[in-house]
Design a protein around this motif. Sequence first.
Motif, mmCIF file in Angstrom:
data_model
loop_
_atom_site.group_PDB
_atom_site.id
_atom_site.type_symbol
_atom_site.label_atom_id
_atom_site.label_comp_id
_atom_site.label_asym_id
_atom_site.label_seq_id
_atom_site.Cartn_x
_atom_site.Cartn_y
_atom_site.Cartn_z
ATOM 1 N N LYS A 118 0.816 -1.211 0.000
ATOM 2 C CA LYS A 118 0.000 0.000 0.000
ATOM 3 C C LYS A 118 0.854 1.268 0.000
ATOM 4 O O LYS A 118 0.422 2.295 -0.503
ATOM 5 C CB LYS A 118 -0.949 -0.019 1.193
ATOM 6 N N SER A 119 2.034 1.202 0.621
ATOM 7 C CA SER A 119 2.843 2.420 0.643
ATOM 8 C C SER A 119 3.723 2.539 -0.600
ATOM 9 O O SER A 119 4.272 3.591 -0.873
ATOM 10 C CB SER A 119 3.696 2.492 1.912
ATOM 11 N N PHE A 120 3.858 1.455 -1.355
ATOM 12 C CA PHE A 120 4.701 1.528 -2.549
ATOM 13 C C PHE A 120 3.876 1.729 -3.828
ATOM 14 O O PHE A 120 4.423 1.838 -4.901
ATOM 15 C CB PHE A 120 5.544 0.257 -2.680
ATOM 16 N N VAL A 121 2.577 1.746 -3.689
ATOM 17 C CA VAL A 121 1.763 1.877 -4.890
ATOM 18 C C VAL A 121 1.622 3.355 -5.260
ATOM 19 O O VAL A 121 1.635 4.229 -4.387
ATOM 20 C CB VAL A 121 0.377 1.232 -4.651
ATOM 21 N N GLY A 122 1.535 3.629 -6.554
ATOM 22 C CA GLY A 122 1.270 4.995 -7.000
ATOM 23 C C GLY A 122 -0.149 5.379 -6.611
ATOM 24 O O GLY A 122 -1.056 4.549 -6.658
ATOM 25 N N THR A 123 -0.332 6.599 -6.210
ATOM 26 C CA THR A 123 -1.649 6.969 -5.672
ATOM 27 C C THR A 123 -2.682 7.217 -6.769
ATOM 28 O O THR A 123 -3.876 7.130 -6.522
ATOM 29 C CB THR A 123 -1.536 8.241 -4.824
ATOM 30 N N ASP A 136 -3.901 -2.143 -5.735
ATOM 31 C CA ASP A 136 -4.483 -1.163 -6.656
ATOM 32 C C ASP A 136 -5.429 -0.264 -5.851
ATOM 33 O O ASP A 136 -6.538 -0.689 -5.500
ATOM 34 C CB ASP A 136 -5.245 -1.900 -7.763
#
Lengths: 458, 537
Positions: free
Chosen positions: A256-261, A335
Amino acid sequence: MNTGWALSGWALSALILSSSPTFAAEKVGTAVISRGKVVVKTAQGSSALKAGSPVHEGDYLMTGPDGALKVILTDQSELSLGPDTTVRAERGAKAESPAAISVIKGQFRAKVLKDLLKANDKGSRLRMTIRTKSATMGVRGTDFSVIFNGENQVTSLVTFEGGVAMVKNEEDRPPTSFDAVADLLKSDQAVVVTEGNFSTANPASDQTTVPTKISPAQFEALKASSLTAPTAGVVPPLAGAPFKSFNLLPPGVDPKSFVGTGTSLTNALERVVSSEELKNAVKDRVPSDEFGGGKNPPPEGFYDASTGKSAPPAGGFLDLRTGIYVPPPPGSAFDPNTGVYVASGTVGGFDPKSGAYVPPKGSELDPIRGFVPSKDAKPGDALPPPLPAIPGAPRAPGMPEGPGRDGMKPPPMPGGPLDEQPRYPVSDPYCPNCGAPLPPPPVNNGSSTNLNVRITVF
Amino acid sequence: MRNRSNPVYVGLIVLGLCLSTQVRADSKSEFAGIYAIYKRGDYSKAIESLHRLSATQISVNERATVSYWLGLCQSRLQNYPQAIAEFRNTQEAKASFEDLDYELGQALYASQDLKGAREVFVRSAFRGYKPGASHYYAGFISQTLNDYHSAMVSYEKIAGLPSDLDKVKQLARFQYAEVQLAQIEGLKIEPSARKSKIREKVIPSFRAAADLDPQSEVAGQAYARIGQIQKQMGLEIPRMHNGVPISEVPWYLKFNEDVKYDSNVTSEANDAVVQVTDKASAIAKTGAFGKYEYIYGKRWAVAPEMDLQHIHHLNQTEPTVFQNDAFSVTAAVRSRNEHFLGKRPGAFLVEFEFNQYWKDVLQAHSLDFYSRHYNLIVGERAKLFAAGSSTLLVNVKLYENTDAGQNATNPGLSFTQNFQLARAMGLRTGLSVDYNRARDVTNDKLNYKLSGTINIPDVFKSVDASAGMDFTFVDTRTQKATRGVEKLIAPSASVTWNASNQIYASLSYLWTKNVSLDTATYAYTKSIFGLGAGYRF
C-alpha cells in the motif's frame, strides 16, 4: 472420484426421492438453447434435451464436456448451464415460494428479472433457492453464477448484480423445507454476496467465507460472458508471448505504501471534466452499496478466531471449473483504484473473452491437489505457490504474529536480473502482508457418500 | 482576397465553432464515462474506450492525459511493455504528472529494465514523489545489479527522510546490512578476517535494523538473519546452560596510559581521610589489567584477574601533591554460578578482592606501603525486567592502613540496574550504601551513593560516548557537628574513539564538588580533564 456422467451417491439419493409416487411433474421451464451433449434424466429415463423442449419439476439436466443449455423458467428467470454440469430443477417459482435448483456438479448462471422480482415480492424476498452438497443460497437479486465441484465439494458463488444470500450447510440438520431454508439464510452464519464479490463454502470449514472482491478485471469479463457461448468451457493459454517479468514490487515491501496513488489522473481529469461530473459518473456506474455493500473485509483478508469468520485476500481469480479461488500471491501490488490486490502473473491470469481462469504455463489446477504440473510442463516451469487446504482461507487459524517466530524464513537476496523475482520472504502465500502460516487443516477429499443436503420438494 | 464578411464564410465559421463545441462536449462525456469504467477496474474496456477517444479530435493536453491513463491501465493489467510505451508517449508530450516517473519506473522494473528503472526512480525521488519508495527501488535495483556502492547511497538517503517513512527506513536498513554482507563476501581476504568483519559490521547492522522497530516483522527477519549468518559463518556464540553468552576469547588484557589535569589534587577516595591541597597538577596514570575466565560445565565461571595502576603527579615540587603518587595492585577471583531464576537467566556471584597500596606518604619521592584491603562480595544478578539486568551485592571489606586509626571493617550493600535502550544505548543506574566502621571512631562514615551512566555506542563512526552523574552523601558520624552530612556531586562525560579493535583513545572530563560544613578543610571543587589511550588484546 469419477465425476463424469455417473451420479454421486447424493444425486442418486435425490433421484430416489424424486421418483416417489407423490412427485408431481409440473413444467417449470423451457429449454431455449441446447448445444453439444445435453440430456434430461427423468423417472422415466434419459433423453436428449433439445431447444424448445419443456423442463419439469424433478428433471435432471446434464451437459457434457462440450454441452451448454439455457432454460427460461416459468417466472421468466434464465438458467444457463456450463459444460459438464448437472442440476436438478426442483420446482418453478410460485407466488408463495421461489424456484428451487439443486446443483449436483458444474457451473450455472441465473438471471432473475428485476421487475418480476418486485412483482412477486410478497413477504419473503427470496426468488430462487439453490442448494449444493456444501451450501444453500437464496437469490434476492438478479445475476449470479454458482460453481459446485463434485470432487472437492467446494461451492463458490459470484454475484454480477444485486445480492445472493449464502450459507454453509449444517452437516446434521440440512434444510428440509422452504421455511427452513429461509431461516437458515437469515441466520448469523449467512452472508450476502453482492455485486463483484464471491464467497465459497468448503466441507473442511464451518462457514462460508466473508464475501470478497475477486479480480475486477476477471469479474467484468465473467459478467460480459455467457455460459452458452461457443467458447464457454474452453480454457485457452494465456494470451501474448511469454514475458518474463518481476513482480511490480520489490520483495517484502508494504504494497500500500509503494503503490502509486493515481491522484495525478484525477487532477488531470478535473481540468477537462469538473470534479462534480466525475463524481456523478462514478456514482452512476460503480456498483452501489446495496445489500451490505461497502462492508468488504480488508483486502489483505482476515481470520477471526473467536467467530471462525475468514476472508481471503481480495483481487484473486476464481476458477469456474474447480470452484477454487486463487488469491493474489505475496508480492502482489495493491491497486488503490479498486481497493484490491493485483494478482501477479505467477498465479496465472484469465481469458478476457470468457473470464475463465488460466493457470500459469506448465501447471494446472487440480480440484483436490491444487496446482500440479500440467501435461505439457517443461523442466524449469515453476509451480505457483501451493494453495491452502481450505480454498480461499487467508491464513490458518492460530497463526502466530510478531518477531521471533519459529520457522520464519530469512528475506531473500535479490536474484540476478534475469532470474525470477524471489517471492516475499515470509511466508504466507495467501496474504501479501501476513506472516508464516501453520499447516492448514486437512481437506475432505470428497470420497464420503454422506448426504449433507436432503433434497426436498416444497 | 475574398471578402471575409461573406455570409457563407460567417456561416461556416459558426458551424465550425458549433462542431468544435460538440466535439468538446462529447470528449468530456467520454472522459467521465471512461472514468467510471476505470474506477470499477475494468481496465481492458477502459483501454478500448481510451483508444477510441484518442482517435477523435482532442487537444494535445487531453491526448497526453489519454496516454498517461492508458499507461496506468496497462500497468494494472501487467502489460508492462505497453505501459512503458504509453508512459514514454506522455513524457514526449511534455505533460506534467507528478507520479509519471514513479509509474514508469515500476513498469520498467517489472519488465526487468533495471538500469532504466533506476534512472527514473532517482529522478522521481529528486522530484519529491514518494521519496522513500523511490530511493528504495533505486537501492534495491543497485543491489540486484551488484552495484553495492550505489545501493548503500540510496539506502542511506532513506535514513534522512521524515519519520513517517519509518517502515521504509527499517527495510532500507535491513537491505543495507545485506549489501554490507555481500560486499564482505566478495572481498579476497582470509576467512578469519571475513568472520571478523561480518561480526563487527554486518551483525550490528542487522541489529540496528531490528532496533528501529523491534516488534515489526522485519525485525523478526533481522534476528533470524543474524542467527542464520552466525551459523553459516561459525559465529554462533557459545552459551552457558541458561543462555548467557560465553566470551569467545577467555582472556582479556589491557594496557592504558592516561594523562590528566587535576585542578585541585585531593587524596584518593579510598582513604578514610580526604585531604584537599588546593594545588593543580598534571597526573600520569599507567595501568595494566588482565583476566582469564574458566568455564566449568557451562554452569560455573571463575575468573582470576589482576589490576595494576601507577599514579605519578607531574607537580613534584608541592609535597601535598606528590605525596599522592601511588602504586596499586588489585588481585581478585570472581566466580559466578549461572542458573535460571524463573524462566530468565540469573547468576549467583561470589567474589574476593585483595588490594595493596603503596604511596609516597613520607613525601620523600618514594613509594612505601600505605594500605591494603580484603573484600568479600556475594550477590545475585538477574534479569528481572526485559529492559536489562539487575544486580544486588553484599560485601564486607577489611581495611588496614599504616595509620591504625583508619583500620576499618566496611560492610556494604549495592543495587545496580541496567537498561538496554534503543540504538544499543545502555543506561546503568546504581544505589549503594556502605558503612566505614573504623578503629578510631572519628573516622567512621556512612556513605550513600546514587549513580547513573549512559553509554551511547557509535555516536559517530567508531566513536562511543558516555555521560554520568554521581551523588554521594557522607554521614560523617562523630564529626557531624563540624562537617555535617557532606554532599558530593560529580558529573562526568567521555568520548572514546575505537581506532581499531585493539587501539582506543579517550577524552574525558569530570567535575566534582564536595559540600561540607567544614569549608576550610573538606569543601572543595575540582575539574579533571583527561586524555587517554589504550591497547586491548
